[in-house]
Motif scaffolding. Structure first.
Motif, PDB file in Angstrom:
ATOM      1  N   GLN A  19      41.546  35.844  46.214  1.00  0.00           N
ATOM      2  CA  GLN A  19      41.538  34.470  45.452  1.00  0.00           C
ATOM      3  C   GLN A  19      39.894  34.475  44.880  1.00  0.00           C
ATOM      4  O   GLN A  19      39.979  33.952  43.766  1.00  0.00           O
ATOM      5  CB  GLN A  19      42.011  33.608  46.519  1.00  0.00           C
ATOM      6  N   TRP A  20      39.138  34.636  45.649  1.00  0.00           N
ATOM      7  CA  TRP A  20      37.685  35.006  44.994  1.00  0.00           C
ATOM      8  C   TRP A  20      37.444  35.698  43.854  1.00  0.00           C
ATOM      9  O   TRP A  20      36.972  35.165  42.824  1.00  0.00           O
ATOM     10  CB  TRP A  20      36.802  35.138  46.173  1.00  0.00           C
ATOM     11  N   TRP A  21      38.063  36.740  43.980  1.00  0.00           N
ATOM     12  CA  TRP A  21      38.068  37.653  42.796  1.00  0.00           C
ATOM     13  C   TRP A  21      38.568  37.197  41.533  1.00  0.00           C
ATOM     14  O   TRP A  21      37.997  37.273  40.326  1.00  0.00           O
ATOM     15  CB  TRP A  21      38.529  39.118  43.181  1.00  0.00           C
ATOM     16  N   CYS A  22      39.725  36.566  41.580  1.00  0.00           N
ATOM     17  CA  CYS A  22      40.529  35.990  40.323  1.00  0.00           C
ATOM     18  C   CYS A  22      39.859  34.547  40.034  1.00  0.00           C
ATOM     19  O   CYS A  22      39.758  34.399  38.627  1.00  0.00           O
ATOM     20  CB  CYS A  22      41.821  35.657  40.998  1.00  0.00           C
ATOM     21  N   ARG A  23      38.949  33.851  40.641  1.00  0.00           N
ATOM     22  CA  ARG A  23      38.339  32.717  40.299  1.00  0.00           C
ATOM     23  C   ARG A  23      37.105  33.299  39.341  1.00  0.00           C
ATOM     24  O   ARG A  23      36.613  32.859  38.694  1.00  0.00           O
ATOM     25  CB  ARG A  23      38.000  32.072  41.571  1.00  0.00           C
ATOM     26  N   ARG A  24      36.592  34.438  40.112  1.00  0.00           N
ATOM     27  CA  ARG A  24      35.275  35.019  39.353  1.00  0.00           C
ATOM     28  C   ARG A  24      35.786  35.561  38.090  1.00  0.00           C
ATOM     29  O   ARG A  24      35.239  35.407  37.017  1.00  0.00           O
ATOM     30  CB  ARG A  24      34.777  36.201  40.224  1.00  0.00           C
ATOM     31  N   LEU A  25      36.905  36.171  38.071  1.00  0.00           N
ATOM     32  CA  LEU A  25      37.552  36.884  36.735  1.00  0.00           C
ATOM     33  C   LEU A  25      37.713  35.949  35.467  1.00  0.00           C
ATOM     34  O   LEU A  25      37.128  36.076  34.627  1.00  0.00           O
ATOM     35  CB  LEU A  25      38.865  37.634  37.077  1.00  0.00           C
ATOM     36  N   ASN A  63      46.799  33.229  41.392  1.00  0.00           N
ATOM     37  CA  ASN A  63      45.911  33.746  42.436  1.00  0.00           C
ATOM     38  C   ASN A  63      44.808  32.925  42.741  1.00  0.00           C
ATOM     39  O   ASN A  63      44.235  33.051  44.089  1.00  0.00           O
ATOM     40  CB  ASN A  63      45.664  35.530  42.340  1.00  0.00           C
ATOM     41  N   SER A  64      44.359  32.519  41.754  1.00  0.00           N
ATOM     42  CA  SER A  64      42.808  31.882  41.860  1.00  0.00           C
ATOM     43  C   SER A  64      43.021  30.603  42.726  1.00  0.00           C
ATOM     44  O   SER A  64      42.055  29.961  43.416  1.00  0.00           O
ATOM     45  CB  SER A  64      42.089  31.496  40.525  1.00  0.00           C
ATOM     46  N   LEU A  65      44.440  30.061  42.566  1.00  0.00           N
ATOM     47  CA  LEU A  65      44.799  28.532  43.351  1.00  0.00           C
ATOM     48  C   LEU A  65      45.262  29.041  44.798  1.00  0.00           C
ATOM     49  O   LEU A  65      44.973  28.307  45.591  1.00  0.00           O
ATOM     50  CB  LEU A  65      45.660  27.882  42.265  1.00  0.00           C
ATOM     51  N   LEU A  66      46.176  30.031  44.746  1.00  0.00           N
ATOM     52  CA  LEU A  66      46.744  30.281  45.945  1.00  0.00           C
ATOM     53  C   LEU A  66      47.016  31.716  46.147  1.00  0.00           C
ATOM     54  O   LEU A  66      47.784  32.218  45.261  1.00  0.00           O
ATOM     55  CB  LEU A  66      47.934  29.431  46.090  1.00  0.00           C
ATOM     56  N   PRO A  67      46.597  32.474  47.248  1.00  0.00           N
ATOM     57  CA  PRO A  67      46.990  33.782  47.126  1.00  0.00           C
ATOM     58  C   PRO A  67      48.493  34.237  47.243  1.00  0.00           C
ATOM     59  O   PRO A  67      49.223  33.519  48.151  1.00  0.00           O
ATOM     60  CB  PRO A  67      46.304  34.305  48.379  1.00  0.00           C
ATOM     61  N   VAL A  68      48.953  34.764  46.591  1.00  0.00           N
ATOM     62  CA  VAL A  68      50.461  35.178  46.113  1.00  0.00           C
ATOM     63  C   VAL A  68      50.914  36.532  45.764  1.00  0.00           C
ATOM     64  O   VAL A  68      49.825  37.163  45.217  1.00  0.00           O
ATOM     65  CB  VAL A  68      50.918  34.231  45.056  1.00  0.00           C
ATOM     66  N   ARG A  69      51.778  36.922  46.526  1.00  0.00           N
ATOM     67  CA  ARG A  69      52.224  38.225  46.026  1.00  0.00           C
ATOM     68  C   ARG A  69      53.106  38.428  44.761  1.00  0.00           C
ATOM     69  O   ARG A  69      53.789  37.263  44.658  1.00  0.00           O
ATOM     70  CB  ARG A  69      52.926  39.122  47.269  1.00  0.00           C
ATOM     71  N   TYR A  84      44.176  48.127  40.062  1.00  0.00           N
ATOM     72  CA  TYR A  84      43.889  48.412  41.449  1.00  0.00           C
ATOM     73  C   TYR A  84      43.823  47.023  42.315  1.00  0.00           C
ATOM     74  O   TYR A  84      44.511  47.137  43.373  1.00  0.00           O
ATOM     75  CB  TYR A  84      42.311  48.817  41.327  1.00  0.00           C
ATOM     76  N   LEU A  85      43.343  45.966  41.619  1.00  0.00           N
ATOM     77  CA  LEU A  85      43.589  44.631  42.498  1.00  0.00           C
ATOM     78  C   LEU A  85      44.869  44.432  42.690  1.00  0.00           C
ATOM     79  O   LEU A  85      45.410  43.910  43.780  1.00  0.00           O
ATOM     80  CB  LEU A  85      42.833  43.635  41.676  1.00  0.00           C
ATOM     81  N   VAL A  86      45.666  44.471  41.560  1.00  0.00           N
ATOM     82  CA  VAL A  86      47.270  44.239  41.802  1.00  0.00           C
ATOM     83  C   VAL A  86      47.936  45.149  42.848  1.00  0.00           C
ATOM     84  O   VAL A  86      48.648  44.711  43.501  1.00  0.00           O
ATOM     85  CB  VAL A  86      48.054  44.419  40.408  1.00  0.00           C
ATOM     86  N   ASP A 117      54.973  35.270  53.538  1.00  0.00           N
ATOM     87  CA  ASP A 117      54.305  35.351  52.495  1.00  0.00           C
ATOM     88  C   ASP A 117      54.641  34.712  51.072  1.00  0.00           C
ATOM     89  O   ASP A 117      55.684  34.563  51.089  1.00  0.00           O
ATOM     90  CB  ASP A 117      54.108  36.808  51.877  1.00  0.00           C
ATOM     91  N   ASN A 118      53.772  34.186  50.276  1.00  0.00           N
ATOM     92  CA  ASN A 118      54.280  33.587  49.044  1.00  0.00           C
ATOM     93  C   ASN A 118      54.270  34.488  48.136  1.00  0.00           C
ATOM     94  O   ASN A 118      53.640  35.588  47.994  1.00  0.00           O
ATOM     95  CB  ASN A 118      53.117  32.552  48.494  1.00  0.00           C
ATOM     96  N   LEU A 119      55.285  34.547  47.083  1.00  0.00           N
ATOM     97  CA  LEU A 119      55.632  35.487  46.196  1.00  0.00           C
ATOM     98  C   LEU A 119      55.904  34.966  44.951  1.00  0.00           C
ATOM     99  O   LEU A 119      56.299  33.361  44.945  1.00  0.00           O
ATOM    100  CB  LEU A 119      57.176  35.920  46.678  1.00  0.00           C
ATOM    101  N   CYS A 120      55.553  35.345  43.959  1.00  0.00           N
ATOM    102  CA  CYS A 120      55.844  34.856  42.505  1.00  0.00           C
ATOM    103  C   CYS A 120      56.670  36.026  41.705  1.00  0.00           C
ATOM    104  O   CYS A 120      56.353  36.969  41.610  1.00  0.00           O
ATOM    105  CB  CYS A 120      54.732  34.652  41.929  1.00  0.00           C
TER     106      CYS A 120
END
Length: 234
Positions: A19-25, A63-69, A84-86, A117-120
């Motif tokens: 989540q942190w990484w996606c916000r930064r991205l 993912n920046s709002l809510l960690p989701v698989r 890699y992150l994915v 787990d949340n999933l999308c």
């Protein structure tokens, strides 16, 4: 940091890092994220999110709002920078060239939802330029029915300040990942908007009816009159 910590982190720490990484991205690409509807809180677990698909930014925005698989096509594993992150975020990969692979993925997705787990999923099966929502394939949505959970449709759009569609944001057609990344770098104040629709109880519907209802919810948000559309993404 992510490459060092992710391989040894437990699930909760791993998802927080993602989540942190996606916000930064999003900040690195100067992408503004806006939302409407009821944005899921930290106590959201075991939910299947169903969204239209336009860009690689879709995944990082959610993912920046809510960690989701995510359930993603096999090729995503090899995306430069993001692959890699994915992989480390617990993505379930589907081989769309194998007809029987959907059954395996549905089972994995159902188990993930049962484990809270949340999933999308992106049931269009491909990306578009944002000016249409293709018919939803229903196979992966079966996971929500099997897990007796809820589905939350998510309408994703990339708009210009005047509310018109930002076609340059689309990762579609023959566009390469590098070309798409450069397009965002050269955009003036790119914006991605997520609208979270009302939850749907999966067990009350067949998978086809569930897919059609989610599709209708998303298109009703994206294709209002121009004035309403601009208000939705403002």
């Amino acid at each position: 940091m992510a490459t060092l910590v992710l391989p040894v982190a437990n699930r909760s720490v791993r998802m927080a890092i993602i989540q942190w990484w996606c916000r930064r991205l999003l900040r690195c690409f100067n992408i503004t994220l806006t939302t409407s509807g009821t944005v899921p809180g930290k106590d959201t677990h075991g939910v299947l999110f169903v969204a239209n698909h336009i860009s690689w930014v879709d995944i990082h925005s959610i993912n920046s709002l809510l960690p989701v698989r995510f359930v993603a096509k096999l090729e995503v594993r090899n995306w430069p920078v993001f692959g890699y992150l994915v992989r480390k975020s617990g993505t379930i990969f589907i081989n769309r060239t194998r007809q029987r692979d959907a059954a395996r993925v549905v089972q994995l997705a159902s188990n993930a939802l049962k484990l809270r787990d949340n999933l999308c999923v992106f049931p269009e099966g491909t990306t578009t330029e944002g000016d249409q929502v293709l018919p939803f394939k229903s196979s992966l949505i079966q996971a929500a029915i099997d897990a007796n959970t809820i589905v939350i449709p998510v309408a994703i759009c990339y708009a210009q300040p005047d509310g018109s569609i930002n076609h340059a944001a689309a990762y579609a057609g023959e566009t390469t990942m590098i070309e798409s990344m450069l397009a965002f770098i050269h955009m003036r104040a790119p914006t991605v908007h997520l609208h979270f629709c009302q939850p749907i109880i999966a067990r009350e519907l067949s998978r086809q009816a569930l897919a059609e209802l989610a599709h209708a919810e998303i298109t009703s948000v994206l294709y209002k009159s121009p004035a309403q559309y601009q208000q939705a993404v403002a």
